[in-house]
Write a protein that holds these residues in place. Structure first.
Motif, short mmCIF file in Angstrom:
data_model
loop_
_atom_site.label_atom_id
_atom_site.label_comp_id
_atom_site.label_asym_id
_atom_site.label_seq_id
_atom_site.Cartn_x
_atom_site.Cartn_y
_atom_site.Cartn_z
N THR A 6 3.39 -7.27 -8.29
CA THR A 6 3.22 -7.14 -9.17
C THR A 6 1.74 -6.50 -8.36
O THR A 6 0.72 -6.15 -8.25
CB THR A 6 2.26 -8.23 -9.84
N LEU A 7 1.77 -5.20 -9.45
CA LEU A 7 0.81 -4.38 -9.18
C LEU A 7 -0.60 -4.52 -10.29
O LEU A 7 -0.66 -5.32 -10.82
CB LEU A 7 1.22 -3.07 -9.86
N ILE A 8 -1.14 -3.64 -9.39
CA ILE A 8 -3.16 -4.04 -9.28
C ILE A 8 -3.45 -3.95 -10.93
O ILE A 8 -4.95 -4.18 -10.71
CB ILE A 8 -3.53 -3.05 -8.77
N THR A 9 -2.51 -3.23 -11.94
CA THR A 9 -3.15 -2.84 -13.32
C THR A 9 -2.11 -3.99 -14.12
O THR A 9 -2.34 -4.33 -15.35
CB THR A 9 -2.09 -1.65 -13.45
N ASP A 10 -1.47 -4.97 -13.45
CA ASP A 10 -1.41 -6.70 -14.24
C ASP A 10 -2.42 -7.22 -14.45
O ASP A 10 -3.44 -7.85 -13.36
CB ASP A 10 0.15 -7.14 -12.97
N PRO A 11 -2.59 -7.67 -16.10
CA PRO A 11 -3.98 -8.61 -16.01
C PRO A 11 -3.47 -10.16 -14.67
O PRO A 11 -4.70 -10.30 -15.02
CB PRO A 11 -4.11 -8.72 -17.87
N ALA A 12 -2.25 -10.09 -14.88
CA ALA A 12 -2.57 -11.50 -13.96
C ALA A 12 -3.31 -10.91 -12.69
O ALA A 12 -3.21 -12.09 -11.53
CB ALA A 12 -1.17 -12.04 -13.86
N SER A 13 -3.31 -9.91 -11.84
CA SER A 13 -3.62 -9.74 -10.56
C SER A 13 -5.30 -9.39 -10.58
O SER A 13 -6.28 -9.31 -11.93
CB SER A 13 -2.92 -7.55 -10.72
N ALA A 14 -5.32 -10.51 -9.35
CA ALA A 14 -6.86 -10.65 -9.40
C ALA A 14 -7.20 -10.24 -8.06
O ALA A 14 -6.84 -11.16 -7.13
CB ALA A 14 -7.18 -12.35 -9.55
N ILE A 15 -8.00 -9.35 -7.21
CA ILE A 15 -8.13 -9.20 -6.29
C ILE A 15 -9.89 -8.85 -6.04
O ILE A 15 -10.46 -8.37 -6.68
CB ILE A 15 -7.52 -7.77 -6.34
N ASN A 16 -10.20 -9.62 -4.57
CA ASN A 16 -11.23 -9.74 -4.62
C ASN A 16 -12.00 -7.97 -3.71
O ASN A 16 -11.54 -7.01 -3.27
CB ASN A 16 -11.31 -10.50 -3.22
N ALA A 17 -12.83 -7.53 -4.47
CA ALA A 17 -13.30 -6.16 -4.02
C ALA A 17 -14.54 -5.81 -3.93
O ALA A 17 -15.50 -6.58 -4.65
CB ALA A 17 -12.46 -5.27 -4.92
N GLU A 18 -14.72 -5.26 -3.40
CA GLU A 18 -16.24 -3.90 -3.03
C GLU A 18 -16.48 -2.59 -3.14
O GLU A 18 -15.60 -1.92 -3.08
CB GLU A 18 -17.33 -4.75 -1.88
N ILE B 147 0.78 -1.09 -0.23
CA ILE B 147 0.33 -0.36 -0.41
C ILE B 147 0.78 1.35 -0.15
O ILE B 147 2.01 1.34 0.10
CB ILE B 147 -0.89 -0.07 1.17
N VAL B 148 0.17 2.14 0.21
CA VAL B 148 1.27 3.67 -0.16
C VAL B 148 0.31 4.77 0.32
O VAL B 148 -1.34 4.06 0.99
CB VAL B 148 1.09 4.79 -1.76
N SER B 149 1.17 5.78 1.48
CA SER B 149 -0.02 6.78 2.36
C SER B 149 -1.37 5.98 3.06
O SER B 149 -2.66 6.19 2.56
CB SER B 149 -1.27 7.50 0.75
N LYS B 150 -0.99 4.88 3.63
CA LYS B 150 -1.87 4.76 5.01
C LYS B 150 -3.02 3.96 4.27
O LYS B 150 -3.76 4.37 5.14
CB LYS B 150 -2.25 5.67 5.92
N GLY B 151 -3.23 3.26 3.31
CA GLY B 151 -4.03 2.33 3.24
C GLY B 151 -4.21 2.64 1.51
O GLY B 151 -5.62 2.12 1.52
N ILE B 152 -3.73 2.96 0.76
CA ILE B 152 -4.41 2.80 -0.89
C ILE B 152 -3.89 1.53 -1.63
O ILE B 152 -2.34 1.62 -1.58
CB ILE B 152 -4.04 3.66 -1.58
N LEU B 153 -4.11 0.67 -1.78
CA LEU B 153 -3.40 -0.85 -1.95
C LEU B 153 -2.79 -0.81 -3.57
O LEU B 153 -3.78 0.15 -4.39
CB LEU B 153 -4.75 -1.74 -2.33
N ILE B 154 -2.10 -1.18 -3.72
CA ILE B 154 -1.10 -1.12 -5.18
C ILE B 154 -0.44 -2.21 -6.05
O ILE B 154 -0.98 -2.10 -7.02
CB ILE B 154 0.45 0.09 -5.06
N GLY B 155 -1.39 -3.33 -4.40
CA GLY B 155 -0.43 -4.73 -5.27
C GLY B 155 -0.30 -5.62 -4.77
O GLY B 155 -0.67 -5.85 -3.07
N ARG B 156 0.35 -6.43 -4.59
CA ARG B 156 0.26 -7.81 -4.17
C ARG B 156 2.06 -7.98 -4.30
O ARG B 156 2.89 -8.00 -5.06
CB ARG B 156 -0.19 -8.86 -4.41
N VAL B 157 2.67 -8.79 -3.05
CA VAL B 157 4.44 -9.62 -3.37
C VAL B 157 3.81 -11.36 -4.10
O VAL B 157 3.18 -11.37 -3.80
CB VAL B 157 4.53 -9.71 -2.22
N SER B 158 4.28 -11.25 -5.13
CA SER B 158 4.62 -11.82 -5.73
C SER B 158 5.31 -12.84 -6.04
O SER B 158 5.62 -13.95 -6.66
CB SER B 158 3.92 -11.19 -7.65
N ASP B 159 6.71 -12.20 -6.09
CA ASP B 159 8.63 -13.16 -5.48
C ASP B 159 9.26 -12.44 -4.01
O ASP B 159 8.84 -11.68 -4.30
CB ASP B 159 8.89 -13.34 -6.87
#
Lengths: 267, 182
Positions: free
Chosen positions: A168-180, A147-159
């Protein structure tokens, strides 16, 4: 010309050695090799990145009107922090209500964070990830949210390597995140669209969503905390089979200028 | 001294690509400085003398890439070897405009070849190991066009810097590859 000239022989020899290296990497040594090279080069990469950040700031400063630039940056950062805070508070309020009503449990609203520098990005521009300067040595594990700025998600550790990790950033097509969608509570799955866009799929037709609605992580699956800000809905479409709604999401974080990110080690 | 200069030159160029370019360019438009380095070295020194440096550049790039370790080095070695067979480059090196044009053409073909190579590598890794990053390989997009244009400009810049710095830092400039070597 003779095929087995000195040049061709040297070429074939190098190709043979590299093929062995590729084979060994393929059989499981890939991370070890990469970890070794990244470990040796990460101090230089970090220095280069910080230096380039400085140059970038100088150019930015020259391109704007003096203090207004800094003021603008501060305001943007403050705005992001307030938005993140606001979103989290709303979510906590909602969660509190539900838990009070049903279980009387206290909500979790505190994360353990590991601050890390972005030291490199995908050198080929074919994927969508960044490399940070924290790894196994700091307890970083695959799947941890960034995350950045105390709570804005940017991605997930992939390696993860010994002292570096790939996010891997949330803009990567391989990224899949449960959201609402925060207001309506509509659930969906976020997938990256290469570049700066994100798509939220599988939103039920029964749910009402509108442009401008904030989208946050839903926490389903337990892989990341609930309520991390992702972005806002910029467009709503129907899926091809008309069974679901889809929404284009404008990310809240500026993913093309990441310098310091926080890895959520515990939530 | 010459080897030390080449080592420093190669690592700085690759570190620029890995670490700095992302600050100034969007991810999908990052110019391939390592490829520019490969083209510069092969045209300046010939394949045989530049081969170890192509491998070094490739392995450093591999460390930061999502591909299997070694494939980048393999791609650069193939490209370097193919370029070394273009005798025309040696023939027209004295004619500046023709040389610049051929350098640009070589860069365009090398970039596309390299990206195809990487794309196949990503796909193989995805297919067999199920751990690849998703790959964007739209060869007909504005982003890709700009990436190639930036890489061509980077080749001119790196070639110029390499020739100038090798002249000024070393006692004698790194000897140009002769037509025979090509």
């Amino acid at each position: 010309m003779h095929f087995f000239s000195r040049k061709n022989t040297k070429f074939l020899l190098i190709v043979f050695i590299l093929l062995i290296l590729v084979f060994v990497s393929f059989r499981g040594a890939d991370n070890s090799f990469k970890g070794f090279v990244l470990r040796a080069s990460s101090p230089f990469l970090k220095t280069f990145r910080i230096f380039s950040g400085g140059i970038s700031d100088v150019f930015g400063f020259l391109g704007s009107i003096g203090d207004l630039k800094n003021e603008n940056e501060n305001l943007i950062q403050k705005n992001q922090e307030l938005l993140a805070e606001n979103t989290r508070l709303k979510d906590i309020e909602k969660e509190n209500g539900v838990l009070r009503d049903e279980f009387g449990l206290a909500p979790k609203n505190k994360y353990d964070l590991e601050a890390s520098f972005v030291i490199a990005q995908d050198p080929q521009g074919l994927g969508n990830y960044v490399i940070v300067d924290k790894g196994n040595d700091k307890g970083i594990r695959i799947g941890m949210p960034a995350i950045v700025s105390k709570g804005i998600l940017i991605g997930r550790v992939s390696d993860v390597f010994s002292n570096t990790a790939k996010i891997t950033l949330i803009t990567d097509p391989a990224s899949a995140i449960n959201a609402e969608v925060q207001d309506s509570g509509s659930k969906g799955i976020l997938n990256g669209e290469y570049g700066l866009g994100i798509r939220m799929n599988m939103i039920s037709q029964a749910q009402e969503i509108k442009e401008g609605d904030a989208v946050v992580s839903s926490g389903l699956g337990g892989e990341m905390p609930r309520g991390l800000v992702i972005g806002n809905i910029s467009r709503i479409d129907q899926s091809k089979d008309k069974l679901f709604q889809e929404a284009s999401i404008l990310p809240e974080a500026n993913l093309s200028d990441l310098r310091i990110v926080f890895l959520v080690t515990k939530f | 001294m010459k080897n030390f200069f080449l080592f420093v030159f190669c690592t700085i160029v690759v570190f620029f690509q890995l670490s700095i370019e992302g600050v100034f360019f969007s991810l999908e438009r990052i110019p391939d400085l390592a490829l520019a380095l490969v083209i510069t070295l092969v045209i300046s020194m010939g394949f045989e003398k530049s081969a170890p440096w192509l491998v070094l550049a490739g392995l450093l790039i591999d460390a930061g890439s999502g591909t299997i370790f070694g494939t980048g080095a393999l791609a650069y070695i193939f490209i370097g070897w193919a370029i070394s067979y273009l005798a025309a480059v040696a023939d027209i090196r004295s004619r500046k405009i023709l040389f610049a044009a051929s350098l640009g053409a070589i860069t365009v073909f090398s970039e596309i070849t390299k990206d195809l190579f990487f794309w196949v590598s990503f796909r193989l890794k995805d297919y067999y190991l199920h751990q690849s990053f998703a790959v964007h390989a739209n060869f007909f997009s504005l982003d890709y066009f700009l990436k190639i244009v930036y890489t061509v400009l980077a080749v001119y810049l790196i070639y110029y810097v390499f020739r100038r710095s090798s002249r000024s830092l070393l006692q004698e400039p790194i000897k140009l590859a002769t037509k025979k070597r090509f």
